[in-house]
Design an enzyme around this catalytic site. Structure first.
Site, PDB file in Angstrom:
ATOM      1  N   HIS A 274      50.124  29.515  37.747  1.00 34.34           N
ATOM      2  CA  HIS A 274      51.129  30.284  38.491  1.00 34.34           C
ATOM      3  C   HIS A 274      51.091  31.766  38.115  1.00 34.34           C
ATOM      4  CE1 HIS A 274      52.891  26.267  39.250  1.00 34.34           C
ATOM      5  NE2 HIS A 274      52.650  26.078  37.962  1.00 34.34           N
TER       6      HIS A 274
ATOM      7  N   SER B  66      37.948  58.107  43.429  1.00 27.40           N
ATOM      8  CA  SER B  66      38.834  58.448  44.537  1.00 27.40           C
ATOM      9  C   SER B  66      38.609  59.905  44.902  1.00 27.40           C
ATOM     10  CB  SER B  66      40.281  58.238  44.096  1.00 27.40           C
ATOM     11  OG  SER B  66      41.150  59.036  44.877  1.00 27.40           O
TER      12      SER B  66
ATOM     13  N   GLU C 199      36.058  44.339  45.243  1.00 29.69           N
ATOM     14  CA  GLU C 199      36.931  44.325  46.425  1.00 29.69           C
ATOM     15  C   GLU C 199      36.144  44.055  47.696  1.00 29.69           C
ATOM     16  OE1 GLU C 199      40.332  47.470  46.049  1.00 29.69           O
ATOM     17  OE2 GLU C 199      38.564  48.242  45.047  1.00 29.69           O
TER      18      GLU C 199
ATOM     19  N   LYS D  63      40.638  58.090  38.825  1.00 30.97           N
ATOM     20  CA  LYS D  63      40.397  56.725  39.287  1.00 30.97           C
ATOM     21  C   LYS D  63      38.962  56.243  39.116  1.00 30.97           C
ATOM     22  CE  LYS D  63      42.811  54.755  42.216  1.00 30.97           C
ATOM     23  NZ  LYS D  63      43.695  53.613  42.255  1.00 30.97           N
TER      24      LYS D  63
END
Ligand code: ARG
Length: 467
Positions: free
Chosen positions: A161, A282, A295, A288
């Site tokens: 969970h 970025s 992804e 970043k």
């Protein structure tokens, strides 16, 4: 009309020329040219078989072989003049063959139809895809085995969970990924078994009146057997559905791994440091470093699942035997095999150069009362029923939370308040090391078991590499 340079090979009964729009709409050569190797291999086998049964002379067969060799070179060197007006890879090659060798070229299609020809090409292609995807899966598995070996003793929180559940070893977690991929390789191998059957000889749908030797064609092409029913042979695309489902399940697995990598590489988790080579920055936020490779892999699962749905839908409700709908079976296959190959290679490269932050993982494992079950199991060993032990430990955890401490931080006297049977030995049980090493059975998280699993896995994949 039909006497132009782009004369249709099927044009005999037609009086009007094909509409330009229809030519464009029905042409598949711009994508099915990718099957040219398989198409030429299939034609060679067919010609050899025809000459062995006396339908072609050996001289005609030799000419066909020479012509096909030349075409193969022309295509490989980008010198082949592909014509959409000739529809597909089959007719482009056949037309060129006749151009090169004359009448012998016109005889190649004896006892054959594009229907069994394309079914043959697709089966050969799927076989090739299975073998190449398997190599890519094995490479990624190899990287996972190396990482798992390195992190066999590293402790991290195991989650259910998404909440801290019990400590596990990082090597164990990586081996879970290995197992998913192993089942994927198994699914591709299963698909190969049913794909590796020769449809040649089914011709258009009913077989042929020539004295063909189907066994010989199958042997020449490395098929395990010949198909049993001509109608089924030209219409069956189950093997593509199977390949696409194996690909979709693999893509889903990769998306799950990707998700964990995205989480683990975040500032909040900080478990893994991905190599710069597989991250991007970025354009606005200079600090970043984004896990884009993971992804994109996560996102790619969408198209691979889509390709499976496309072929399932393509086949749903299709009557026997061959229907032109089936031309739509190719692009989903090409796209899926390319996509999963890229994803596997990117993961292999990215993970090979990644490192784990053992301290961060350890701190996280310490934080979530992950050894609570170990305390309960300890009480059970002291004679307490598990349900009662569960209740007692629940209270102990709640007490630790209220005083902002871990279970290990509690003193013996404090622990004994909850159950007087607790003694000094509890402190080895409550350590992270004690917890993981106590789970020492096949499939357990103990470092010793992880090492054993790695050893077995190495044997397994070593034995199963495709030839
Ligand atoms: N391009 C076709 C396909 O991909 C080849 C078979 C065409 N057969 C036919 N009878 N039109 O399925």
């Amino acid at each position: 009309m039909n006497d132009s340079a782009d004369k249709k090979l099927w044009g005999g009964r037609f009086a009007q020329r094909t509409a330009r729009l229809m030519e464009r709409f029905s042409a598949s050569e711009h994508f099915d040219r990718r099957l040219y190797r398989q198409d030429i291999e299939g034609s060679r086998a067919h010609a050899r078989m025809l000459s062995s049964v006396g339908v072609l002379t050996s001289g005609e067969c030799d000419l066909i072989f020479d012509g096909l060799d030349r075409i193969s070179r022309e295509i490989a060197q980008g010198e082949f003049n592909w014509k959409p007006s000739l529809e597909d890879v089959h007719m482009n090659i056949e037309a060129r063959l006749t151009e090169l060798i004359g009448d012998a070229g016109k005889k190649l299609h004896t006892g054959r139809s594009r229907n069994d020809q394309v079914a043959t090409d697709m089966r050969l292609f799927v076989r090739y895809c299975v073998d190449s995807v398997t190599v890519s899966i094995r490479s990624l598995q190899g990287v996972l085995l190396n990482l798992a070996e390195r992190e066999a003793d590293t402790i991290m929180p195991g989650l259910t969970h998404m909440q801290s559940a019990q400590p596990v070893t990082c090597g164990h977690h990586l081996m879970a990924w290995f197992e998913m991929l192993d089942r994927d390789a198994g699914r591709f191998a299963d698909c190969r078994v049913r794909a590796n059957v020769c449809p040649l000889g089914a011709a258009a749908l009913a077989g042929t009146s020539y004295p063909i030797d189907r066994q010989l064609s199958a042997e020449l092409l490395g098929f395990d057997s010949v198909s049993s029913n001509s109608l089924d042979s030209v219409s069956d695309r189950d093997f593509l559905i199977e390949f696409n489902s194996a690909a979709a399940i693999l893509a889903v697995h990769l998306s799950r791994i990707a998700e964990e990598i995205v989480l683990w590489s975040s500032e909040q988790f900080g478990y893994i440091k991905l190599s710069d080579a597989f991250c991007t920055g970025s354009s606005i936020m200079p600090q970043k470093k984004n896990p884009d490779a993971a992804e994109i892999v996560r996102g790619k699962s969408g198209r691979v699942i889509g390709n499976l749905v496309a072929v399932l839908t393509l086949m749903k409700g299709q009557p026997l035997a061959y229907n032109r709908d089936n031309q739509e079976d190719k692009e989903p296959l090409f796209d899926s095999v390319d996509t999963i190959t890229d994803c596997l290679e990117v993961f292999t490269g990215m993970l090979a150069e990644s490192t784990f932050d053992r301290e961060r993982m350890r701190d996280a494992a310490n934080a979530g009362y992950a050894t609570a079950t170990d305390l309960a199991d300890y009480l059970v060993r002291k004679g307490v029923a598990f349900r009662d032990a569960h209740e007692t430990v629940g209270k102990t955890v709640s007490f630790a939370i209220s005083s902002n401490r871990t279970l290990e931080d509690l003193s013996l006297a404090e622990l004994q308040e909850f159950d007087s049977r607790i003694d000094e030995s509890i402190f080895t049980v409550l350590t992270l090391e004690g917890s993981v090493s106590s789970r020492s059975h096949v499939g357990g998280t103990a470092p010793q078991q992880v090492r054993r699993a790695i050893l077995k896995a190495r044997e397994r994949i070593g034995d199963n590499l495709p030839e």
